[in-house]
Design a protein around this motif. Structure first.
Motif, PDB file in Angstrom:
ATOM      1  N   THR A 200      -7.228   4.354  -9.051  1.00 19.31           N
ATOM      2  CA  THR A 200      -6.284   4.208  -7.882  1.00 19.31           C
ATOM      3  C   THR A 200      -6.478   2.858  -7.219  1.00 19.31           C
ATOM      4  OG1 THR A 200      -7.649   5.628  -6.403  1.00 19.31           O
ATOM      5  CG2 THR A 200      -5.955   6.580  -7.615  1.00 19.31           C
TER       6      THR A 200
ATOM      7  N   ASN B  45       0.766  -1.161   0.113  1.00 16.10           N
ATOM      8  CA  ASN B  45       0.050   0.065   0.126  1.00 16.10           C
ATOM      9  C   ASN B  45       0.844   1.217   0.049  1.00 16.10           C
ATOM     10  OD1 ASN B  45      -2.709  -0.937  -0.136  1.00 16.10           O
ATOM     11  ND2 ASN B  45      -2.348  -1.634   2.035  1.00 16.10           N
TER      12      ASN B  45
ATOM     13  N   THR C  83       0.423   4.079  -2.858  1.00 14.57           N
ATOM     14  CA  THR C  83      -0.410   5.177  -2.589  1.00 14.57           C
ATOM     15  C   THR C  83       0.021   6.530  -3.652  1.00 14.57           C
ATOM     16  OG1 THR C  83      -0.684   4.651  -0.376  1.00 14.57           O
ATOM     17  CG2 THR C  83      -0.723   7.003  -0.675  1.00 14.57           C
TER      18      THR C  83
ATOM     19  N   GLN D 216      -6.185   0.182  -3.369  1.00  8.10           N
ATOM     20  CA  GLN D 216      -5.734  -0.270  -2.055  1.00  8.10           C
ATOM     21  C   GLN D 216      -5.847  -1.667  -1.990  1.00  8.10           C
ATOM     22  OE1 GLN D 216      -7.712   2.279   0.874  1.00  8.10           O
ATOM     23  NE2 GLN D 216      -5.952   3.681   0.922  1.00  8.10           N
TER      24      GLN D 216
END
Length: 276
Positions: free
Chosen positions: A145, A127, A131, A147
């Protein structure tokens, strides 16, 4: 005699010079109507939509040694402009295999550096790498994006289960023993205060029976032993001193006599074993 009328030229300011002055004036201060007609149109701000996509199946990445796989559970957030939410959702579903492939490429290098039971450490490292990044990096097409949540292989989970069961049990037992120790210490200190207060006050010695026969008996023995100990010790010291003065014993003989008296006192009170 004849009268001749002479016609004078029209010198009114509303003649041909007036339009020129008006055009000159409007060139400096144009009318409001002309300003409205020539104002450029205000551009419409772009409409941005987003779509959160949870993947039903995990992405597999090999662990250190390639014997086990980490299970990556990604959450993609897609963003686009000039597009409806439904259209973006359809585009995201079509791009899902491509997005999953990018995630696996980013994860493989890190996953092979972590042991199979270190899934939490891989999750933090992965992560941190993801990020602030987006794919595609440029352009006006929809981008995402991501996670990630990481879990270990199911076979690793089964092997870790007994370890964590034992650890949880030990930690719970340890915490329970600490609680018991604190309670025992608090209770002991409290009873010491109660016994000392009762011993110092002769009136409360009789009132101790009101709390119960068992407590009254324990308290009676406690007071009796405390009261017997001091006279016996005082008498023992008197005999030692008397023997030293009356018998004219030397230092070594006095020391032996004192040692004998001390041993006798220890045997009477059950202290001989502690001295050994």
């Amino acid at each position: 005699m004849s009268t001749h009328s002479t016609a004078r030229p029209n010198t009114s300011p509303s003649g041909s010079a007036h339009p020129e002055r008006r055009r000159w004036w409007h060139a400096i201060f144009p009318p409001a109507s002309s300003l409205l007609a020539t104002a450029p149109p205000v551009p419409t701000p772009p409409v941005t939509v987003s779509f959160r996509q949870e993947v039903p199946q995990p992405v597999l990445a090999p662990a250190k040694g390639d014997a086990f796989d980490f299970r990556l559970h990604p959450v993609f957030v897609w963003t686009a402009q000039h597009m409806t939410s439904e259209h973006l959702r359809l585009r995201a579903e079509g791009y899902l295999p491509w997005a999953g492939g990018i995630l696996r490429e980013e994860a493989v290098g890190l996953s092979r550096q972590h042991e199979p039971h270190r899934s939490h450490e891989l999750e933090q490292a992965l992560n941190a790498r993801l990020t602030g990044r987006r794919w595609p990096r440029e352009g006006t097409t929809p981008f995402f994006t991501v996670q990630v949540r990481v879990s270990p292989d199911e076979r690793v989970r089964e092997r870790l289960r007994p370890y964590w069961e034992d650890r949880i049990r030990l930690e719970c037992d340890h915490e329970l023993q600490k609680i018991r120790a604190r309670q025992a210490d608090e209770l002991t200190r409290r009873w010491c205060e109660v016994l000392q207060n009762l011993e110092d006050d002769p009136v409360t010695a009789h009132a101790a029976r009101l709390t119960g026969e068992q407590f009254a008996e324990v308290f009676r023995r406690y007071v009796a032993e405390r009261r017997e100990t001091v006279p016996e010790l005082v008498e023992l010291l008197r005999e030692a001193v008397r023997g030293h003065n009356d018998l004219n014993m030397g230092p070594s003989e006095y020391t032996q006599a004192w040692d004998t008296a001390l041993r006798t006192y220890e045997q009477q009170h059950g202290l001989a074993e502690h001295r050994r």
